[in-house]
Design a protein around this motif. Structure first.
Motif, PDB file in Angstrom:
ATOM      1  N   GLY A  73       1.034  -1.285   0.213  1.00 14.50           N
ATOM      2  CA  GLY A  73       0.117   0.041   0.066  1.00 14.50           C
ATOM      3  C   GLY A  73       0.736   1.165   0.129  1.00 14.50           C
ATOM      4  N   ALA A  74       1.879   1.224   0.691  1.00 19.09           N
ATOM      5  CA  ALA A  74       2.761   2.517   0.865  1.00 19.09           C
ATOM      6  C   ALA A  74       3.607   2.833  -0.581  1.00 19.09           C
ATOM      7  CB  ALA A  74       3.890   2.232   1.986  1.00 19.09           C
ATOM      8  N   THR A  75       3.720   1.460  -1.141  1.00 19.45           N
ATOM      9  CA  THR A  75       4.472   1.708  -2.678  1.00 19.45           C
ATOM     10  C   THR A  75       3.530   2.398  -3.480  1.00 19.45           C
ATOM     11  OG1 THR A  75       6.072  -0.123  -2.217  1.00 19.45           O
ATOM     12  CG2 THR A  75       5.620   0.496  -4.400  1.00 19.45           C
ATOM     13  N   LEU A  76       2.452   1.778  -3.482  1.00 19.94           N
ATOM     14  CA  LEU A  76       1.304   2.509  -4.343  1.00 19.94           C
ATOM     15  C   LEU A  76       1.156   3.857  -4.122  1.00 19.94           C
ATOM     16  CD1 LEU A  76      -2.089   0.560  -5.108  1.00 19.94           C
ATOM     17  CD2 LEU A  76      -2.040   3.212  -4.622  1.00 19.94           C
ATOM     18  N   VAL A  77       0.850   4.141  -2.927  1.00 22.59           N
ATOM     19  CA  VAL A  77       0.311   5.604  -2.577  1.00 22.59           C
ATOM     20  C   VAL A  77       1.942   6.537  -2.874  1.00 22.59           C
ATOM     21  CG1 VAL A  77       0.330   7.248  -0.537  1.00 22.59           C
ATOM     22  CG2 VAL A  77      -1.061   5.125  -0.645  1.00 22.59           C
ATOM     23  N   LEU A  78       2.959   6.336  -2.412  1.00 22.32           N
ATOM     24  CA  LEU A  78       4.135   7.317  -2.696  1.00 22.32           C
ATOM     25  C   LEU A  78       4.295   7.278  -4.117  1.00 22.32           C
ATOM     26  CD1 LEU A  78       6.712   8.816  -1.812  1.00 22.32           C
ATOM     27  CD2 LEU A  78       7.725   6.635  -1.501  1.00 22.32           C
ATOM     28  N   ALA A  79       4.393   6.149  -4.967  1.00 21.91           N
ATOM     29  CA  ALA A  79       4.557   6.301  -6.339  1.00 21.91           C
ATOM     30  C   ALA A  79       3.492   7.160  -7.041  1.00 21.91           C
ATOM     31  CB  ALA A  79       4.825   4.873  -7.032  1.00 21.91           C
ATOM     32  N   THR A  80       2.102   6.925  -6.572  1.00 23.80           N
ATOM     33  CA  THR A  80       1.134   7.700  -7.395  1.00 23.80           C
ATOM     34  C   THR A  80       1.287   9.029  -6.949  1.00 23.80           C
ATOM     35  OG1 THR A  80      -0.430   5.542  -7.183  1.00 23.80           O
ATOM     36  CG2 THR A  80      -1.371   7.715  -7.761  1.00 23.80           C
ATOM     37  N   ILE A  81       1.554   9.405  -5.877  1.00 26.49           N
ATOM     38  CA  ILE A  81       1.579  10.972  -5.342  1.00 26.49           C
ATOM     39  C   ILE A  81       2.805  11.591  -6.104  1.00 26.49           C
ATOM     40  CG2 ILE A  81       2.200  12.600  -3.503  1.00 26.49           C
ATOM     41  CD1 ILE A  81       0.726  10.509  -1.545  1.00 26.49           C
ATOM     42  N   VAL A  82       4.015  10.804  -5.944  1.00 22.16           N
ATOM     43  CA  VAL A  82       5.145  11.334  -6.669  1.00 22.16           C
ATOM     44  C   VAL A  82       5.022  11.606  -8.260  1.00 22.16           C
ATOM     45  CG1 VAL A  82       7.682  11.268  -7.282  1.00 22.16           C
ATOM     46  CG2 VAL A  82       6.589  10.712  -4.701  1.00 22.16           C
ATOM     47  N   GLY A 232      -9.437  10.710  -8.597  1.00 20.42           N
ATOM     48  CA  GLY A 232      -8.975  12.314  -8.773  1.00 20.42           C
ATOM     49  C   GLY A 232      -7.975  12.751  -7.851  1.00 20.42           C
ATOM     50  N   MET A 233      -7.657  11.813  -6.504  1.00 22.25           N
ATOM     51  CA  MET A 233      -6.612  12.178  -5.793  1.00 22.25           C
ATOM     52  C   MET A 233      -6.190  11.013  -4.836  1.00 22.25           C
ATOM     53  SD  MET A 233      -9.452  13.893  -3.019  1.00 22.25           S
ATOM     54  CE  MET A 233      -8.208  14.169  -1.684  1.00 22.25           C
ATOM     55  N   VAL A 234      -5.099  11.221  -4.486  1.00 22.69           N
ATOM     56  CA  VAL A 234      -4.500  10.142  -3.756  1.00 22.69           C
ATOM     57  C   VAL A 234      -3.944  10.971  -2.337  1.00 22.69           C
ATOM     58  CG1 VAL A 234      -2.808   8.238  -3.295  1.00 22.69           C
ATOM     59  CG2 VAL A 234      -4.193   8.630  -5.402  1.00 22.69           C
ATOM     60  N   SER A 235      -4.150  10.664  -1.277  1.00 20.52           N
ATOM     61  CA  SER A 235      -3.741  11.448  -0.094  1.00 20.52           C
ATOM     62  C   SER A 235      -2.468  10.662   0.508  1.00 20.52           C
ATOM     63  CB  SER A 235      -4.907  11.756   0.916  1.00 20.52           C
ATOM     64  OG  SER A 235      -5.755  12.498   0.195  1.00 20.52           O
ATOM     65  N   PRO A 236      -1.595  11.153   1.311  1.00 21.28           N
ATOM     66  CA  PRO A 236      -0.564  10.578   2.029  1.00 21.28           C
ATOM     67  C   PRO A 236      -1.172   9.623   3.122  1.00 21.28           C
ATOM     68  CG  PRO A 236      -0.298  12.661   2.345  1.00 21.28           C
ATOM     69  CD  PRO A 236      -1.349  12.793   1.217  1.00 21.28           C
ATOM     70  N   GLU A 237      -0.636   8.479   3.586  1.00 21.23           N
ATOM     71  CA  GLU A 237      -0.996   7.793   4.646  1.00 21.23           C
ATOM     72  C   GLU A 237      -0.032   7.568   5.699  1.00 21.23           C
ATOM     73  OE1 GLU A 237      -3.948   6.483   4.596  1.00 21.23           O
ATOM     74  OE2 GLU A 237      -4.747   6.430   2.618  1.00 21.23           O
ATOM     75  N   THR A 238      -0.251   7.557   6.835  1.00 18.17           N
ATOM     76  CA  THR A 238       0.694   7.598   8.071  1.00 18.17           C
ATOM     77  C   THR A 238      -0.031   6.473   8.981  1.00 18.17           C
ATOM     78  OG1 THR A 238      -0.524   9.238   9.208  1.00 18.17           O
ATOM     79  CG2 THR A 238       1.208   9.800   7.999  1.00 18.17           C
ATOM     80  N   GLY A 239       1.069   6.001   9.811  1.00 18.37           N
ATOM     81  CA  GLY A 239       0.723   5.052  10.785  1.00 18.37           C
ATOM     82  C   GLY A 239       0.202   3.642  10.374  1.00 18.37           C
TER      83      GLY A 239
END
Length: 334
Positions: A73-82, A232-239
């Motif tokens: 999940g973290a890989t998906l989020v970070l790659a999509t955001i950047v 239309g958006m992807v927000s960063p995740e924490t925890g």
């Protein structure tokens, strides 16, 4: 004989999705709910199938060889955001953005694979640490705003029909070639069957692991673009909240491992994703609550897990029965 076997394999591959669809089609019509499987609901089913399938393919690449990647999940989020933010800012267009996200995700997969083989720690430990690092990086990038492309219709094309199905078809063709007709796939199957024996006969487990992480990363980049196109958006995740992204990937993977012998595992996983999409849409149509839906999905996952872990017993019972029949036939002739 060969043609009948092909038809049998096609029938077994399609049997479960068709059965689930017909069950909910009849149930929803009988209860007065006519929205299942048509119009907007059908488009949602297709989107869910493609998105879940891509994540499930990435999960299965490592999990079936004993490596649980908690950083999916973290890989998906970070790659999509950047990749999504830079692709839009640089004016690369939708396909340029897609390529950039996939490249970033593959690089993150490469980093995960290299860290795993270099440190030699359990994959769960490595992936937990990397998940926290990737989440922190995604939170820091763009001042924790993530990527927002709301209203940028020309970029948000990968969740729409037929683009999503075309993308899925291309991915399945590539994965079938990798799984069934390449050295990577052969080595992966051997390692899944027994790592010590495979390593003893010369298969390079570390090299195969890194390649699997890279391919899984690329698949997660594709899933991220499909998700971004939908919302239309992807927000960063924490925890470690990014783990929620792959919670829907288990059922397609278990269905794929059960029915993969009738076609190819990537195709069977896609059929599993279709089954899961039918289940979710059908239960929503008849008013099943989200909590009960989660319980039912969990029960289905457990059922397939139990079956896949004990399927060999059915094979043994059938073989014993055949031997017993042959022995009785020989005694009767004597």
């Amino acid at each position: 004989m060969k043609a009948s076997k092909v038809l049998k394999n096609i029938g077994m591959t399609l049997m479960l999705p068709v059965a689930v669809y017909l069950f909910f089609f009849i149930l929803t019509r009988a209860t007065g709910h006519t929205g299942f499987g048509v119009g907007q609901d059908l488009q949602t089913i297709i989107y869910t199938s493609v998105y879940s399938c891509l994540i499930s393919q990435a999960l299965s690449l490592n999990l079936q060889t004993g490596r649980f990647d908690f950083a999916i999940g973290a890989t998906l989020v970070l790659a999509t955001i950047v990749g999504g933010k830079l692709g839009y800012d640089w004016g690369l267009g939708p396909f340029g953005m897609l390529a950039l996200v996939v490249i970033f995700a593959a690089v993150l997969g490469l980093i995960s694979g290299l860290v795993y083989v270099i440190l030699g720690l359990p994959p769960m430990v490595v992936s937990l640490g990397l998940a926290m690092i990737y989440e922190a990086a995604g939170f820091m990038f763009n001042k924790a705003k993530g990527v927002k492309l709301l209203g940028k219709i020309d970029y948000l094309i990968f969740s729409k029909f037929p683009n999503n199905l075309i993308l899925m078809a291309i991915v399945l063709v590539i994965l079938v070639i990798i799984y069934d007709y390449s050295k990577i796939g052969y080595n992966r199957r051997a390692l899944a069957g027994g790592q010590k024996i495979s390593v003893d006969v010369g298969i390079k487990e570390k090299k195969n692991a890194v390649l699997c992480y890279v391919i899984a990363g690329a698949l997660l980049g594709l899933a991220g673009c499909v998700y971004l196109s939908k919302y239309g958006m992807v927000s960063p995740e924490t925890g470690l909240s990014s783990s929620s992204y792959f919670m829907s990937a288990f059922l397609p993977m278990f269905i794929g491992s059960t029915f993969g012998r009738y076609s190819s595992q990537p195709i069977a996983i896609f059929m599993g994703a279709v089954v899961q999409a039918f289940l979710t849409s059908g239960m929503s149509a008849i008013g099943v609550s989200n909590s009960l839906m989660t319980v039912i999905n969990g029960m289905v996952v457990c059922a397939f897990l139990i079956y896949s872990c004990n399927a060999y017993k059915l094979v043994e019972a059938r073989m014993f029965k055949e031997k017993l029949e042959k022995a009785n036939l020989l005694r009767s002739k004597q």
